[in-house]
Design a protein around this motif. Structure first.
Motif, PDB file in Angstrom:
ATOM      1  N   GLU A 124      70.394 123.728  29.777  1.00  8.15           N
ATOM      2  CA  GLU A 124      71.772 124.414  29.362  1.00  8.15           C
ATOM      3  C   GLU A 124      72.046 125.452  30.291  1.00  8.15           C
ATOM      4  OE1 GLU A 124      71.796 126.103  25.322  1.00  8.15           O
ATOM      5  OE2 GLU A 124      70.408 124.357  24.670  1.00  8.15           O
ATOM      6  N   TYR A 125      71.140 126.017  31.127  1.00  8.44           N
ATOM      7  CA  TYR A 125      71.366 127.020  31.962  1.00  8.44           C
ATOM      8  C   TYR A 125      71.160 126.306  33.685  1.00  8.44           C
ATOM      9  CZ  TYR A 125      71.247 130.209  28.506  1.00  8.44           C
ATOM     10  OH  TYR A 125      71.658 130.769  27.124  1.00  8.44           O
ATOM     11  N   GLY A 126      71.154 125.106  33.691  1.00  4.89           N
ATOM     12  CA  GLY A 126      71.270 124.367  35.039  1.00  4.89           C
ATOM     13  C   GLY A 126      70.117 124.368  35.721  1.00  4.89           C
ATOM     14  N   ALA A 127      68.645 124.459  34.769  1.00  2.00           N
ATOM     15  CA  ALA A 127      67.269 124.641  35.227  1.00  2.00           C
ATOM     16  C   ALA A 127      66.570 123.383  34.766  1.00  2.00           C
ATOM     17  CB  ALA A 127      66.938 126.026  34.837  1.00  2.00           C
ATOM     18  N   GLY A 128      65.403 123.355  35.317  1.00  2.00           N
ATOM     19  CA  GLY A 128      64.422 122.403  35.217  1.00  2.00           C
ATOM     20  C   GLY A 128      63.080 122.970  35.176  1.00  2.00           C
ATOM     21  N   VAL A 129      62.253 122.383  34.225  1.00  2.00           N
ATOM     22  CA  VAL A 129      60.990 123.031  34.206  1.00  2.00           C
ATOM     23  C   VAL A 129      59.737 121.956  34.757  1.00  2.00           C
ATOM     24  CG1 VAL A 129      61.185 124.868  32.846  1.00  2.00           C
ATOM     25  CG2 VAL A 129      60.484 122.641  31.642  1.00  2.00           C
ATOM     26  N   ASP A 130      58.741 122.266  35.101  1.00  2.00           N
ATOM     27  CA  ASP A 130      57.690 121.283  35.489  1.00  2.00           C
ATOM     28  C   ASP A 130      56.347 121.541  34.949  1.00  2.00           C
ATOM     29  OD1 ASP A 130      55.603 119.486  36.819  1.00  2.00           O
ATOM     30  OD2 ASP A 130      56.727 119.472  38.649  1.00  2.00           O
ATOM     31  N   PHE A 131      55.904 121.482  33.737  1.00  2.00           N
ATOM     32  CA  PHE A 131      54.781 121.699  33.211  1.00  2.00           C
ATOM     33  C   PHE A 131      53.347 121.162  33.905  1.00  2.00           C
ATOM     34  CE2 PHE A 131      57.623 122.623  29.799  1.00  2.00           C
ATOM     35  CZ  PHE A 131      57.225 123.960  29.365  1.00  2.00           C
ATOM     36  N   GLU A 132      53.581 119.979  34.151  1.00  2.00           N
ATOM     37  CA  GLU A 132      52.473 119.220  35.147  1.00  2.00           C
ATOM     38  C   GLU A 132      51.932 120.080  36.275  1.00  2.00           C
ATOM     39  OE1 GLU A 132      52.810 115.126  35.798  1.00  2.00           O
ATOM     40  OE2 GLU A 132      53.420 114.779  33.856  1.00  2.00           O
ATOM     41  N   ALA A 133      52.857 120.729  37.123  1.00  2.00           N
ATOM     42  CA  ALA A 133      52.627 121.414  37.987  1.00  2.00           C
ATOM     43  C   ALA A 133      52.112 123.027  37.861  1.00  2.00           C
ATOM     44  CB  ALA A 133      54.156 121.733  39.017  1.00  2.00           C
ATOM     45  N   THR A 134      52.464 123.370  36.535  1.00  2.00           N
ATOM     46  CA  THR A 134      52.219 124.689  36.062  1.00  2.00           C
ATOM     47  C   THR A 134      50.667 124.923  35.778  1.00  2.00           C
ATOM     48  OG1 THR A 134      54.387 125.009  35.235  1.00  2.00           O
ATOM     49  CG2 THR A 134      52.588 126.568  34.336  1.00  2.00           C
ATOM     50  N   MET A 135      49.958 123.977  35.054  1.00  2.00           N
ATOM     51  CA  MET A 135      48.808 123.970  34.393  1.00  2.00           C
ATOM     52  C   MET A 135      47.640 124.192  35.504  1.00  2.00           C
ATOM     53  SD  MET A 135      49.864 124.683  31.453  1.00  2.00           S
ATOM     54  CE  MET A 135      48.030 125.283  31.182  1.00  2.00           C
ATOM     55  N   PRO A 136      47.693 123.335  36.606  1.00  2.00           N
ATOM     56  CA  PRO A 136      46.862 123.593  37.721  1.00  2.00           C
ATOM     57  C   PRO A 136      47.000 125.075  38.483  1.00  2.00           C
ATOM     58  CG  PRO A 136      47.941 121.552  38.194  1.00  2.00           C
ATOM     59  CD  PRO A 136      48.743 122.264  36.807  1.00  2.00           C
ATOM     60  N   LEU A 137      48.148 125.683  38.410  1.00  2.00           N
ATOM     61  CA  LEU A 137      48.222 126.795  38.945  1.00  2.00           C
ATOM     62  C   LEU A 137      47.684 128.025  38.021  1.00  2.00           C
ATOM     63  CD1 LEU A 137      49.772 128.640  40.940  1.00  2.00           C
ATOM     64  CD2 LEU A 137      51.685 128.778  39.538  1.00  2.00           C
ATOM     65  N   VAL A 138      47.855 127.674  36.630  1.00  2.00           N
ATOM     66  CA  VAL A 138      47.309 128.807  35.726  1.00  2.00           C
ATOM     67  C   VAL A 138      45.778 128.525  35.606  1.00  2.00           C
ATOM     68  CG1 VAL A 138      46.939 128.928  33.030  1.00  2.00           C
ATOM     69  CG2 VAL A 138      49.119 128.587  34.181  1.00  2.00           C
ATOM     70  N   GLU A 139      45.112 127.452  35.850  1.00  2.00           N
ATOM     71  CA  GLU A 139      43.747 127.317  35.722  1.00  2.00           C
ATOM     72  C   GLU A 139      43.195 127.895  37.283  1.00  2.00           C
ATOM     73  OE1 GLU A 139      43.154 122.890  35.293  1.00  2.00           O
ATOM     74  OE2 GLU A 139      43.939 123.145  33.158  1.00  2.00           O
ATOM     75  N   ARG A 140      43.895 127.753  38.330  1.00  2.00           N
ATOM     76  CA  ARG A 140      43.345 128.144  39.477  1.00  2.00           C
ATOM     77  C   ARG A 140      43.175 129.808  39.724  1.00  2.00           C
ATOM     78  NH1 ARG A 140      46.554 124.816  42.220  1.00  2.00           N
ATOM     79  NH2 ARG A 140      48.255 126.227  42.796  1.00  2.00           N
ATOM     80  N   HIS A 141      44.085 130.208  39.187  1.00  3.88           N
ATOM     81  CA  HIS A 141      44.268 131.696  39.081  1.00  3.88           C
ATOM     82  C   HIS A 141      43.902 132.332  37.757  1.00  3.88           C
ATOM     83  CE1 HIS A 141      46.171 131.693  43.129  1.00  3.88           C
ATOM     84  NE2 HIS A 141      46.989 130.760  42.774  1.00  3.88           N
ATOM     85  N   GLY A 142      43.488 131.715  36.784  1.00  6.57           N
ATOM     86  CA  GLY A 142      43.168 132.370  35.663  1.00  6.57           C
ATOM     87  C   GLY A 142      44.227 133.148  35.040  1.00  6.57           C
ATOM     88  N   LEU A 143      45.491 132.593  35.111  1.00  5.78           N
ATOM     89  CA  LEU A 143      46.621 133.154  34.570  1.00  5.78           C
ATOM     90  C   LEU A 143      46.837 133.251  33.096  1.00  5.78           C
ATOM     91  CD1 LEU A 143      49.029 131.940  37.302  1.00  5.78           C
ATOM     92  CD2 LEU A 143      47.680 134.179  37.198  1.00  5.78           C
ATOM     93  N   VAL A 144      47.627 134.134  32.499  1.00  2.00           N
ATOM     94  CA  VAL A 144      47.950 134.292  30.916  1.00  2.00           C
ATOM     95  C   VAL A 144      49.356 133.746  31.004  1.00  2.00           C
ATOM     96  CG1 VAL A 144      48.160 135.759  29.040  1.00  2.00           C
ATOM     97  CG2 VAL A 144      46.359 136.601  30.795  1.00  2.00           C
ATOM     98  N   VAL A 145      49.307 132.868  30.018  1.00  2.00           N
ATOM     99  CA  VAL A 145      50.719 132.192  29.750  1.00  2.00           C
ATOM    100  C   VAL A 145      51.180 132.714  28.527  1.00  2.00           C
ATOM    101  CG1 VAL A 145      52.036 129.993  29.341  1.00  2.00           C
ATOM    102  CG2 VAL A 145      49.887 130.218  30.648  1.00  2.00           C
TER     103      VAL A 145
END
Length: 163
Positions: A142-163
């Motif tokens: 609706e705001y002209g944006a797209g999301v990519d969850f497949e690219a997000t999860m490896p980043l979260v795991e690599r850096h131990g991020l809180v989602v």
């Protein structure tokens, strides 16, 4: 913003704030107040907090000015960190996200040109506004944006991020 009556000052601690303690947004200047030209939002992230899934905008360029802490950014697969006083450009059309890459609070001034996507930040922070990998893509669109969850999860795991 009506400047006919003199300068407008938004004082420290003023401005509408949304979000949770690990991810707060303080709205300093919304697009409606600048005829859509720009929006300014202060993001405050707790340690290791991810700001958003990997995403891209089709309408806005973002500039992140680090006020305090360590900002982690990935753009088109390239990761960098930035610290207080650094400015990171995130042009429209490029896949990116950012997070608190440190152990202390991160404060970032987000400059959005033109303004508009800050309205999405507000919607995501609404009470009961729980968005999932199934529902977030249509809202972002609706705001002209797209999301990519497949690219997000490896980043979260690599850096131990809180989602």
């Amino acid at each position: 913003m009506d400047t006919a009556t003199g300068p407008h000052v938004l004082r420290a601690g003023e401005g509408d704030v949304t979000g949770e303690p690990e991810l707060l947004d303080r709205y300093l200047l919304e697009s409606a107040a600048s005829s859509g030209r720009v929006a300014l939002v202060e993001h405050v992230l707790g340690p290791k907090a991810l700001a958003a899934p990997v995403h891209r905008h089709s309408r806005e360029d973002e500039y992140s000015f680090v006020l305090a802490g360590t900002l982690g950014v990935i753009e088109e697969g390239i990761e960098i960190t930035a610290t207080a006083g650094d400015l990171v450009s995130k042009p429209r059309g490029r896949w990116h996200t950012f997070w608190n890459a440190g152990d202390d609070e991160l404060r970032v001034l987000e400059i959005i040109v033109p303004g508009g996507i800050e309205a999405l930040f507000r919607r995501l922070a609404e009470p009961g506004g729980e968005y999932s990998p199934e529902t977030l893509p249509s809202l972002a669109a609706e705001y002209g944006a797209g999301v990519d969850f497949e690219a997000t999860m490896p980043l979260v795991e690599r850096h131990g991020l809180v989602v």
